[in-house]
Scaffold this motif. Structure first.
Motif, PDB file in Angstrom:
ATOM      1  N   TYR A 136      -9.552  -3.659   3.988  1.00  0.00           N
ATOM      2  CA  TYR A 136      -8.727  -4.329   2.984  1.00  0.00           C
ATOM      3  C   TYR A 136      -7.259  -4.290   3.416  1.00  0.00           C
ATOM      4  O   TYR A 136      -6.552  -5.290   3.355  1.00  0.00           O
ATOM      5  CB  TYR A 136      -8.890  -3.690   1.604  1.00  0.00           C
ATOM      6  CG  TYR A 136      -7.983  -4.327   0.585  1.00  0.00           C
ATOM      7  CD1 TYR A 136      -8.317  -5.545   0.011  1.00  0.00           C
ATOM      8  CD2 TYR A 136      -6.773  -3.736   0.242  1.00  0.00           C
ATOM      9  CE1 TYR A 136      -7.467  -6.153  -0.903  1.00  0.00           C
ATOM     10  CE2 TYR A 136      -5.928  -4.339  -0.658  1.00  0.00           C
ATOM     11  CZ  TYR A 136      -6.274  -5.540  -1.227  1.00  0.00           C
ATOM     12  OH  TYR A 136      -5.434  -6.144  -2.115  1.00  0.00           O
ATOM     13  N   ARG A 153     -14.338  -0.111   4.147  1.00  0.00           N
ATOM     14  CA  ARG A 153     -13.924  -1.158   3.213  1.00  0.00           C
ATOM     15  C   ARG A 153     -12.453  -1.019   2.835  1.00  0.00           C
ATOM     16  O   ARG A 153     -11.725  -2.004   2.761  1.00  0.00           O
ATOM     17  CB  ARG A 153     -14.784  -1.132   1.954  1.00  0.00           C
ATOM     18  CG  ARG A 153     -16.143  -1.721   2.169  1.00  0.00           C
ATOM     19  CD  ARG A 153     -16.985  -1.530   0.936  1.00  0.00           C
ATOM     20  NE  ARG A 153     -18.255  -2.168   1.129  1.00  0.00           N
ATOM     21  CZ  ARG A 153     -18.726  -3.130   0.352  1.00  0.00           C
ATOM     22  NH1 ARG A 153     -18.044  -3.528  -0.685  1.00  0.00           N
ATOM     23  NH2 ARG A 153     -19.886  -3.666   0.603  1.00  0.00           N
ATOM     24  N   ILE A 154     -12.017   0.210   2.596  1.00  0.00           N
ATOM     25  CA  ILE A 154     -10.610   0.436   2.257  1.00  0.00           C
ATOM     26  C   ILE A 154      -9.721   0.091   3.444  1.00  0.00           C
ATOM     27  O   ILE A 154      -8.705  -0.585   3.307  1.00  0.00           O
ATOM     28  CB  ILE A 154     -10.403   1.889   1.768  1.00  0.00           C
ATOM     29  CG1 ILE A 154     -11.061   2.075   0.403  1.00  0.00           C
ATOM     30  CG2 ILE A 154      -8.924   2.236   1.700  1.00  0.00           C
ATOM     31  CD1 ILE A 154     -11.074   3.489  -0.113  1.00  0.00           C
ATOM     32  N   TYR A 169     -14.072  10.266   0.187  1.00  0.00           N
ATOM     33  CA  TYR A 169     -14.903   9.091   0.451  1.00  0.00           C
ATOM     34  C   TYR A 169     -16.345   9.339   0.018  1.00  0.00           C
ATOM     35  O   TYR A 169     -17.006   8.460  -0.523  1.00  0.00           O
ATOM     36  CB  TYR A 169     -14.871   8.720   1.935  1.00  0.00           C
ATOM     37  CG  TYR A 169     -13.541   8.195   2.414  1.00  0.00           C
ATOM     38  CD1 TYR A 169     -12.944   7.086   1.823  1.00  0.00           C
ATOM     39  CD2 TYR A 169     -12.877   8.787   3.476  1.00  0.00           C
ATOM     40  CE1 TYR A 169     -11.735   6.586   2.259  1.00  0.00           C
ATOM     41  CE2 TYR A 169     -11.660   8.299   3.938  1.00  0.00           C
ATOM     42  CZ  TYR A 169     -11.095   7.197   3.318  1.00  0.00           C
ATOM     43  OH  TYR A 169      -9.894   6.707   3.754  1.00  0.00           O
ATOM     44  N   PHE A 190     -10.810   1.796  -5.086  1.00  0.00           N
ATOM     45  CA  PHE A 190      -9.416   2.198  -4.980  1.00  0.00           C
ATOM     46  C   PHE A 190      -9.033   3.143  -6.112  1.00  0.00           C
ATOM     47  O   PHE A 190      -8.302   4.107  -5.891  1.00  0.00           O
ATOM     48  CB  PHE A 190      -8.506   0.965  -4.983  1.00  0.00           C
ATOM     49  CG  PHE A 190      -8.268   0.389  -3.616  1.00  0.00           C
ATOM     50  CD1 PHE A 190      -7.010   0.411  -3.054  1.00  0.00           C
ATOM     51  CD2 PHE A 190      -9.302  -0.171  -2.881  1.00  0.00           C
ATOM     52  CE1 PHE A 190      -6.778  -0.114  -1.794  1.00  0.00           C
ATOM     53  CE2 PHE A 190      -9.090  -0.699  -1.626  1.00  0.00           C
ATOM     54  CZ  PHE A 190      -7.828  -0.675  -1.075  1.00  0.00           C
ATOM     55  N   LYS A 242       0.803  -1.221   0.000  1.00  0.00           N
ATOM     56  CA  LYS A 242       0.000   0.000   0.000  1.00  0.00           C
ATOM     57  C   LYS A 242       0.837   1.272   0.000  1.00  0.00           C
ATOM     58  O   LYS A 242       0.322   2.342  -0.313  1.00  0.00           O
ATOM     59  CB  LYS A 242      -0.963  -0.001   1.190  1.00  0.00           C
ATOM     60  CG  LYS A 242      -0.294   0.203   2.533  1.00  0.00           C
ATOM     61  CD  LYS A 242      -1.320   0.257   3.623  1.00  0.00           C
ATOM     62  CE  LYS A 242      -0.672   0.512   4.954  1.00  0.00           C
ATOM     63  NZ  LYS A 242      -1.649   0.622   6.022  1.00  0.00           N
ATOM     64  N   TYR A 251     -10.632   6.530  -5.292  1.00  0.00           N
ATOM     65  CA  TYR A 251     -10.069   7.197  -4.120  1.00  0.00           C
ATOM     66  C   TYR A 251      -8.600   7.574  -4.328  1.00  0.00           C
ATOM     67  O   TYR A 251      -8.204   8.716  -4.083  1.00  0.00           O
ATOM     68  CB  TYR A 251     -10.225   6.310  -2.879  1.00  0.00           C
ATOM     69  CG  TYR A 251      -9.733   6.983  -1.623  1.00  0.00           C
ATOM     70  CD1 TYR A 251     -10.438   8.023  -1.051  1.00  0.00           C
ATOM     71  CD2 TYR A 251      -8.549   6.590  -1.017  1.00  0.00           C
ATOM     72  CE1 TYR A 251      -9.988   8.655   0.093  1.00  0.00           C
ATOM     73  CE2 TYR A 251      -8.090   7.217   0.129  1.00  0.00           C
ATOM     74  CZ  TYR A 251      -8.818   8.242   0.673  1.00  0.00           C
ATOM     75  OH  TYR A 251      -8.360   8.876   1.794  1.00  0.00           O
ATOM     76  N   LYS A 283     -14.934   4.130   3.406  1.00  0.00           N
ATOM     77  CA  LYS A 283     -13.754   4.275   4.258  1.00  0.00           C
ATOM     78  C   LYS A 283     -13.437   2.962   4.973  1.00  0.00           C
ATOM     79  O   LYS A 283     -12.283   2.513   4.994  1.00  0.00           O
ATOM     80  CB  LYS A 283     -13.996   5.389   5.285  1.00  0.00           C
ATOM     81  CG  LYS A 283     -12.839   5.659   6.197  1.00  0.00           C
ATOM     82  CD  LYS A 283     -13.182   6.796   7.153  1.00  0.00           C
ATOM     83  CE  LYS A 283     -12.046   7.084   8.100  1.00  0.00           C
ATOM     84  NZ  LYS A 283     -12.351   8.194   9.007  1.00  0.00           N
ATOM     85  N   LEU A 337     -13.946  -3.414  -5.014  1.00  0.00           N
ATOM     86  CA  LEU A 337     -12.859  -2.752  -4.294  1.00  0.00           C
ATOM     87  C   LEU A 337     -11.888  -2.081  -5.262  1.00  0.00           C
ATOM     88  O   LEU A 337     -11.391  -0.989  -4.981  1.00  0.00           O
ATOM     89  CB  LEU A 337     -12.103  -3.753  -3.420  1.00  0.00           C
ATOM     90  CG  LEU A 337     -12.656  -3.969  -2.025  1.00  0.00           C
ATOM     91  CD1 LEU A 337     -11.886  -5.063  -1.316  1.00  0.00           C
ATOM     92  CD2 LEU A 337     -12.636  -2.705  -1.212  1.00  0.00           C
TER      93      LEU A 337
END
Length: 161
Positions: free
Chosen positions: A149, A145-146, A119, A109, A3, A112, A143, A105
């Motif tokens: 992950y 979910r990110i 968000y 991503f 990340k 974002y 937010k 997702l």
């Protein structure tokens, strides 16, 4: 790849934005200096204690203009280098996003991190894309979910960090 690529990408975009702002300010100051005429009056000399007279001198602040032009050139060169680096980071970020198994997702991503949406904007865009979804997307939902992950995915699974 982890990340940190996404974080670096977002930070690099902000750095480039700041550098462009500084370049724009520098160009404005340079334009003002180029249109400026400086005037000064000086004495022509002295005979004893009495001055021989004064003279009015006008001109442009060439030293200040040269400094601003040099700074502007350095900043433009730095901007070019950062943009090339950002392009490489963009590729790495897109590759990282493609490794995410869920399509939903991946879309979040991209919105974002790559598009720089908040968000709330991501949630609105996702609701437009999936209008028949029973539970609507919210900014908190996106937010979480990110964040989940990143908590659940091991960093650098293929290689040693």
């Amino acid at each position: 790849m982890d990340k940190n690529v996404l974080i670096q990408y977002v930070e690099m975009k902000e750095e480039i934005k700041d550098l462009r702002r500084r370049i724009h300010e520098n160009e404005r100051e340079l334009a003002k200096l180029e249109n400026m005429i400086v005037t000064d009056s000086v004495t022509r000399g002295k005979r004893g204690k009495k001055p021989l007279g004064t003279v009015k001198i006008t001109g442009r602040p060439t030293a200040a203009i040269a400094l601003k032009q040099k700074l502007l050139k350095k900043r433009n060169d730095r901007l070019t280098a950062l943009e090339a680096e950002l392009l490489e980071l963009t590729n790495q970020a897109e590759e990282y996003i493609e490794t995410i198994p869920k399509s939903e997702l991946r879309i979040m991503f991209r919105f974002y991190f790559l598009d720089g949406m908040s968000y709330l904007k991501v949630a609105k865009q996702m609701n437009r894309m999936f209008p028949k979804r029973e539970i609507k997307y919210t900014d908190e939902n996106v937010k979480k979910r990110i964040q989940r992950y990143f908590e659940n995915v091991p960093q650098c699974p293929d290689e040693k960090c």
